[in-house]
Design a protein around this motif. Structure first.
Motif, PDB file in Angstrom:
ATOM      1  N   THR A  58     -40.884   7.982  -8.514  1.00 47.23           N
ATOM      2  CA  THR A  58     -41.790   9.077  -8.859  1.00 47.23           C
ATOM      3  C   THR A  58     -41.111  10.367  -8.440  1.00 47.23           C
ATOM      4  N   ALA A  59     -41.788  11.481  -8.649  1.00 46.24           N
ATOM      5  CA  ALA A  59     -41.193  12.779  -8.318  1.00 46.24           C
ATOM      6  C   ALA A  59     -40.770  12.841  -6.846  1.00 46.24           C
ATOM      7  N   ASP A  60     -41.557  12.195  -5.961  1.00 50.78           N
ATOM      8  CA  ASP A  60     -41.163  12.244  -4.548  1.00 50.78           C
ATOM      9  C   ASP A  60     -40.789  10.871  -3.990  1.00 50.78           C
ATOM     10  N   ARG A  61     -40.337  10.007  -4.855  1.00 55.32           N
ATOM     11  CA  ARG A  61     -39.897   8.681  -4.407  1.00 55.32           C
ATOM     12  C   ARG A  61     -38.594   8.347  -5.130  1.00 55.32           C
ATOM     13  N   ARG A  62     -37.484   8.441  -4.400  1.00 58.23           N
ATOM     14  CA  ARG A  62     -36.186   8.232  -5.051  1.00 58.23           C
ATOM     15  C   ARG A  62     -35.872   6.759  -5.236  1.00 58.23           C
ATOM     16  N   ALA A  63     -35.179   6.471  -6.326  1.00 61.41           N
ATOM     17  CA  ALA A  63     -34.739   5.103  -6.591  1.00 61.41           C
ATOM     18  C   ALA A  63     -33.245   5.122  -6.860  1.00 61.41           C
ATOM     19  N   LEU A  64     -32.521   4.239  -6.160  1.00 54.18           N
ATOM     20  CA  LEU A  64     -31.054   4.239  -6.257  1.00 54.18           C
ATOM     21  C   LEU A  64     -30.547   2.858  -6.667  1.00 54.18           C
ATOM     22  N   LEU A  65     -29.606   2.865  -7.601  1.00 49.84           N
ATOM     23  CA  LEU A  65     -28.940   1.622  -7.986  1.00 49.84           C
ATOM     24  C   LEU A  65     -27.493   1.687  -7.526  1.00 49.84           C
ATOM     25  N   VAL A  66     -27.108   0.736  -6.657  1.00 55.46           N
ATOM     26  CA  VAL A  66     -25.712   0.642  -6.255  1.00 55.46           C
ATOM     27  C   VAL A  66     -25.076  -0.415  -7.136  1.00 55.46           C
ATOM     28  N   THR A  67     -24.109  -0.011  -7.941  1.00 58.73           N
ATOM     29  CA  THR A  67     -23.517  -0.968  -8.865  1.00 58.73           C
ATOM     30  C   THR A  67     -22.073  -1.252  -8.502  1.00 58.73           C
ATOM     31  N   GLY A  68     -21.776  -2.535  -8.368  1.00 56.08           N
ATOM     32  CA  GLY A  68     -20.416  -2.947  -8.053  1.00 56.08           C
ATOM     33  C   GLY A  68     -19.832  -3.751  -9.201  1.00 56.08           C
ATOM     34  N   GLU A  69     -20.724  -4.357  -9.980  1.00 57.63           N
ATOM     35  CA  GLU A  69     -20.248  -5.209 -11.081  1.00 57.63           C
ATOM     36  C   GLU A  69     -19.938  -4.395 -12.321  1.00 57.63           C
ATOM     37  N   GLU A  70     -20.749  -3.375 -12.532  1.00 58.18           N
ATOM     38  CA  GLU A  70     -20.580  -2.564 -13.730  1.00 58.18           C
ATOM     39  C   GLU A  70     -20.283  -1.124 -13.332  1.00 58.18           C
ATOM     40  N   SER A  71     -19.645  -0.390 -14.221  1.00 54.27           N
ATOM     41  CA  SER A  71     -19.402   1.033 -13.969  1.00 54.27           C
ATOM     42  C   SER A  71     -20.683   1.802 -14.224  1.00 54.27           C
ATOM     43  N   ALA A  72     -20.730   3.050 -13.726  1.00 55.98           N
ATOM     44  CA  ALA A  72     -21.902   3.892 -13.957  1.00 55.98           C
ATOM     45  C   ALA A  72     -22.127   4.075 -15.457  1.00 55.98           C
ATOM     46  N   ALA A  73     -21.026   4.156 -16.220  1.00 56.99           N
ATOM     47  CA  ALA A  73     -21.155   4.350 -17.667  1.00 56.99           C
ATOM     48  C   ALA A  73     -21.800   3.128 -18.331  1.00 56.99           C
ATOM     49  N   GLN A  74     -21.436   1.936 -17.862  1.00 56.70           N
ATOM     50  CA  GLN A  74     -22.048   0.718 -18.417  1.00 56.70           C
ATOM     51  C   GLN A  74     -23.543   0.678 -18.115  1.00 56.70           C
ATOM     52  N   VAL A  75     -23.890   1.082 -16.894  1.00 54.87           N
ATOM     53  CA  VAL A  75     -25.310   1.094 -16.525  1.00 54.87           C
ATOM     54  C   VAL A  75     -26.054   2.109 -17.381  1.00 54.87           C
ATOM     55  N   ARG A  76     -25.416   3.248 -17.646  1.00 52.56           N
ATOM     56  CA  ARG A  76     -26.019   4.285 -18.484  1.00 52.56           C
ATOM     57  C   ARG A  76     -26.336   3.724 -19.881  1.00 52.56           C
ATOM     58  N   THR A  77     -25.416   2.947 -20.413  1.00 46.73           N
ATOM     59  CA  THR A  77     -25.639   2.353 -21.735  1.00 46.73           C
ATOM     60  C   THR A  77     -26.888   1.483 -21.724  1.00 46.73           C
ATOM     61  N   ARG A  78     -27.036   0.679 -20.685  1.00 48.04           N
ATOM     62  CA  ARG A  78     -28.226  -0.157 -20.586  1.00 48.04           C
ATOM     63  C   ARG A  78     -29.480   0.719 -20.443  1.00 48.04           C
ATOM     64  N   ALA A  79     -29.367   1.754 -19.598  1.00 50.70           N
ATOM     65  CA  ALA A  79     -30.512   2.637 -19.356  1.00 50.70           C
ATOM     66  C   ALA A  79     -30.987   3.269 -20.662  1.00 50.70           C
ATOM     67  N   ASP A  80     -30.056   3.657 -21.499  1.00 53.49           N
ATOM     68  CA  ASP A  80     -30.425   4.271 -22.781  1.00 53.49           C
ATOM     69  C   ASP A  80     -31.229   3.302 -23.630  1.00 53.49           C
ATOM     70  N   ARG A  81     -30.846   2.041 -23.566  1.00 51.91           N
ATOM     71  CA  ARG A  81     -31.544   1.032 -24.360  1.00 51.91           C
ATOM     72  C   ARG A  81     -32.947   0.769 -23.806  1.00 51.91           C
ATOM     73  N   LEU A  82     -33.082   0.829 -22.461  1.00 53.04           N
ATOM     74  CA  LEU A  82     -34.351   0.434 -21.830  1.00 53.04           C
ATOM     75  C   LEU A  82     -35.398   1.541 -21.837  1.00 53.04           C
ATOM     76  N   GLY A  83     -34.977   2.764 -22.037  1.00 55.84           N
ATOM     77  CA  GLY A  83     -36.000   3.810 -22.141  1.00 55.84           C
ATOM     78  C   GLY A  83     -35.772   4.984 -21.216  1.00 55.84           C
ATOM     79  N   ARG A  84     -36.503   6.033 -21.484  1.00 56.78           N
ATOM     80  CA  ARG A  84     -36.297   7.325 -20.827  1.00 56.78           C
ATOM     81  C   ARG A  84     -36.429   7.269 -19.305  1.00 56.78           C
ATOM     82  N   ALA A  85     -37.414   6.497 -18.808  1.00 58.97           N
ATOM     83  CA  ALA A  85     -37.682   6.493 -17.363  1.00 58.97           C
ATOM     84  C   ALA A  85     -36.440   6.118 -16.561  1.00 58.97           C
ATOM     85  N   CYS A  86     -35.557   5.324 -17.150  1.00 52.18           N
ATOM     86  CA  CYS A  86     -34.362   4.884 -16.437  1.00 52.18           C
ATOM     87  C   CYS A  86     -33.433   6.043 -16.107  1.00 52.18           C
ATOM     88  N   GLY A  87     -33.527   7.101 -16.871  1.00 50.62           N
ATOM     89  CA  GLY A  87     -32.649   8.249 -16.657  1.00 50.62           C
ATOM     90  C   GLY A  87     -32.817   8.901 -15.295  1.00 50.62           C
TER      91      GLY A  87
END
Ligand SMILES: Nc1ncnc2c1ncn2[C@@H]1O[C@H](COP(=O)(O)OP(=O)(O)O)[C@@H](O)[C@H]1O
Ligand SMILES: [Mg+2]
Length: 395
Positions: A58-87
């Motif tokens: 939420t606006a005052d609740r941060r969420a962090l993904l630490v990725t070791g298997e995939e690059s940030a760009a790969q995660v971004r690709t998935r995020a785009d597919r899953l919807g705006r909130a992932c951004g």
């Protein structure tokens, strides 16, 4: 300290709003706790954690993904597919344990997922990345960190096809909750279960569907597991208790003459030892001798029927397969079979009966000692296996 004076902030949770995940977690992710999410590659672990992070942020609740298997760009690709909130989910592509701990400590997010624990490594620890010592040390460090900072942590663990868990099994005792994500990676349905949960029940099952837009909670799981039984040989419906709900599942059996010295007894989703006992009871008390037949029993769709109430349904599925006769009209069957051939009462009787009726089945066969249920319309009360065979397959 007296227990009465101890604060209970531990019970605070973030609901993920992924209904089936919350159900299995016991209401959501608990502050300062660590959840281990295990499953084979391709099952959807990265998808599930990204969706869960996006939904809890939420606006005052941060969420962090630490990725070791995939690059940030790969995660971004998935995020785009899953919807705006992932951004809005923050991403850190990092595998060095010290760097991850540093980031989580300097500015602790409310929720964090590590994908996966096997990729974390530290120079101060012996062994190559992914080795037992490295994975265990990394997990122990993360558990301490979560307790200290109050971050709700989800740690992904890969399970190999061979079932050897160079991760999850090893870490079970360290974490608060162990979730396993199963299913056929080539099909679209997934089953989520808790094998350990310090903050909830381990009986709950979550059913999700993998879609283009990610994982979706399934509203009516019985419809998934139960086919149309009309005229089908060797199939019975069984109302299985899965935590707070009843899943009506389909138990199937196949019986064929065996050429092997010791005939095969294969059980998928049912207990092997109980299967052996049921076959013996069928022989002794039901007059159905299958000593020279292979017997395969399975629960359709990857569901389970492990409680003894499934005995009678398993027995009638086997008997029907052997007689090459469908149960007509199609029936839901439940009852525990004891060694004397008697059909014993089952727990949750009315709940099971209602689920059967809700699944559109009009006939139920079950223990006389349970009394008559209010639904479904037609009730076949039986006292023993011989009577059950008469009821299901009248001459
Ligand atoms: N474009 C897509 N449309 C639908 N499903 C997809 C798509 N891309 C990937 N998937 C699904 O996502 C799965 C991979 O999920 P992922 O979360 O990466 O699994 P894991 O992290 O457990 O290895 C694939 O097996 C596939 O079922
Ligand atoms: Mg992944």
């Amino acid at each position: 300290m007296r227990l009465a004076d101890v604060g209970t902030r531990d019970a605070q949770r973030f609901a993920t709003s992924i209904e089936e995940l919350d159900r299995v977690l016991g209401g959501g992710l608990v502050i300062g706790s660590v959840v281990l999410l295990g499953g084979e590659p391709g099952i959807g672990k990265s998808t599930l954690v990204l969706q869960a992070l996006a939904a809890t942020r939420t606006a005052d609740r941060r969420a962090l993904l630490v990725t070791g298997e995939e690059s940030a760009a790969q995660v971004r690709t998935r995020a785009d597919r899953l919807g705006r909130a992932c951004g809005h989910v923050e991403v850190l592509a990092e595998t060095r344990l010290e760097a991850v701990v540093g980031a989580l400590e300097s500015d602790p997010p409310a929720v964090c997922a590590i994908d996966s624990v096997q990729t974390l490594w530290s120079e101060d620890i012996d062994g190559t990345p992914g080795s037992v010592t490295q994975v265990r040390a990394a997990a122990a460090e993360l558990v301490r960190l979560a307790k200290r900072t109050g971050t709700a942590l989800v740690v992904v663990g890969q399970v190999t096809k061979e079932g050897s868990l160079a991760g999850p099994r090893l870490l079970e005792h360290l974490v608060d909750c162990v979730l396993t994500f199963e299913g056929d990676a080539t099909g679209s349905y997934r089953v989520l279960r808790a094998t350990k949960n310090r903050f909830g029940s381990t009986n709950e099952t979550g059913i999700l569907e993998m879609t283009e837009q990610g994982l979706r909670s399934v509203d009516d799981p019985s419809a998934l597991f139960l086919g149309d039984l009309a005229g089908r040989v060797g199939a019975c419906a069984f109302p299985a208790i899965e935590g707070s709900r009843v899943l009506v599942v389909e138990i199937q059996a196949l019986v064929s003459p065996s050429h092997a010295e010791s005939p095969r007894r294969q059980a998928v989703g049912v207990d092997r030892a109980r299967l052996a006992q049921i076959v013996a009871v069928l022989a002794r008390h039901g007059g159905i001798r299958l000593g020279d037949h292979d017997i395969f029993v399975s629960v359709a769709g990857g569901a389970r029927a492990l409680d003894p109430a499934a005995d009678l349904a398993i027995a009638l599925a086997i008997a029907g397969a052997h007689k090459r006769t469908p149960v007509d009209p199609p029936a839901a069957v439940f009852g525990e079979l004891d060694l004397t051939g008697a059909v014993r009462a089952v727990g949750h009787f009315e709940r099971r009966a209602h689920a059967v009726s809700g699944a559109g089945i009009d006939v139920a066969i079950g223990p006389e000692s349970n009394g008559a249920p209010s639904v479904p319309a037609q009730w076949g009360a039986v006292v023993n296996i011989a009577g059950a065979l008469e009821t299901a397959f009248p001459r």
